[in-house]
Motif scaffolding. Structure first.
Motif, PDB file in Angstrom:
ATOM      1  N   SER A  57      52.538  28.425  46.623  1.00  0.00           N
ATOM      2  CA  SER A  57      50.970  28.101  47.284  1.00  0.00           C
ATOM      3  C   SER A  57      49.904  28.971  46.452  1.00  0.00           C
ATOM      4  CB  SER A  57      51.364  28.360  48.743  1.00  0.00           C
ATOM      5  OG  SER A  57      50.995  29.769  48.800  1.00  0.00           O
ATOM      6  N   GLN A  58      48.953  28.472  46.503  1.00  0.00           N
ATOM      7  CA  GLN A  58      47.927  29.297  45.893  1.00  0.00           C
ATOM      8  C   GLN A  58      47.708  30.836  46.164  1.00  0.00           C
ATOM      9  OE1 GLN A  58      44.101  27.271  46.697  1.00  0.00           O
ATOM     10  NE2 GLN A  58      44.075  26.346  44.526  1.00  0.00           N
ATOM     11  N   SER A  59      47.980  30.912  47.563  1.00  0.00           N
ATOM     12  CA  SER A  59      47.982  32.359  48.122  1.00  0.00           C
ATOM     13  C   SER A  59      49.131  33.173  47.558  1.00  0.00           C
ATOM     14  CB  SER A  59      47.648  32.516  49.457  1.00  0.00           C
ATOM     15  OG  SER A  59      48.740  31.826  50.189  1.00  0.00           O
ATOM     16  N   GLN A  60      50.257  32.601  47.441  1.00  0.00           N
ATOM     17  CA  GLN A  60      51.498  33.358  46.964  1.00  0.00           C
ATOM     18  C   GLN A  60      51.384  33.492  45.517  1.00  0.00           C
ATOM     19  OE1 GLN A  60      54.136  30.303  48.377  1.00  0.00           O
ATOM     20  NE2 GLN A  60      54.924  31.654  49.587  1.00  0.00           N
ATOM     21  N   PHE A  61      50.748  32.575  44.567  1.00  0.00           N
ATOM     22  CA  PHE A  61      50.670  32.590  43.210  1.00  0.00           C
ATOM     23  C   PHE A  61      49.621  33.801  42.931  1.00  0.00           C
ATOM     24  CE2 PHE A  61      49.778  31.089  38.926  1.00  0.00           C
ATOM     25  CZ  PHE A  61      50.777  31.107  38.213  1.00  0.00           C
ATOM     26  N   ALA A  62      48.531  33.838  43.625  1.00  0.00           N
ATOM     27  CA  ALA A  62      47.604  34.646  43.444  1.00  0.00           C
ATOM     28  C   ALA A  62      48.063  36.110  43.719  1.00  0.00           C
ATOM     29  CB  ALA A  62      46.188  34.423  44.322  1.00  0.00           C
ATOM     30  N   ALA A  63      48.691  36.335  44.737  1.00  0.00           N
ATOM     31  CA  ALA A  63      49.289  37.736  45.243  1.00  0.00           C
ATOM     32  C   ALA A  63      50.184  38.294  43.917  1.00  0.00           C
ATOM     33  CB  ALA A  63      50.164  37.403  46.305  1.00  0.00           C
ATOM     34  N   LEU A  64      51.301  37.147  43.428  1.00  0.00           N
ATOM     35  CA  LEU A  64      52.080  37.418  42.330  1.00  0.00           C
ATOM     36  C   LEU A  64      51.177  38.038  41.123  1.00  0.00           C
ATOM     37  CD1 LEU A  64      54.846  37.103  41.257  1.00  0.00           C
ATOM     38  CD2 LEU A  64      54.249  34.743  40.516  1.00  0.00           C
TER      39      LEU A  64
END
Length: 72
Positions: free
Chosen positions: A23-30
């Motif tokens: 998701s956007q939030s998961q990818f941003a955190a990564l």
């Protein structure tokens, strides 16, 4: 632009995120960036800088390598 024609730009950031399946939030955190920054890249309002651009390239060409680094 002619009437009735729609130009859709496909961002490299969207392609990279979709290939990882995050998701956007998961990818941003990564990537270590805010969701707003990622959204800016995906919408073409901002351009990623050096290291982020490299990580996006890795995610597009070999998403499993990026996911393996974070243990997903």
């Amino acid at each position: 632009m002619k009437a009735g024609k729609v130009h859709v730009a496909y961002s490299p950031a969207i392609e990279a995120r979709e290939k990882t399946g995050l998701s956007q939030s998961q990818f941003a955190a990564l990537l270590g960036v805010s969701v707003r920054t990622l959204q800016g890249w995906e919408q073409g309002r901002k351009q990623p800088s050096g290291a982020a651009r490299t990580l996006l390239t890795i995610a597009r060409t070999n998403p499993q390598a990026l996911l393996a680094v974070v243990g997903k």
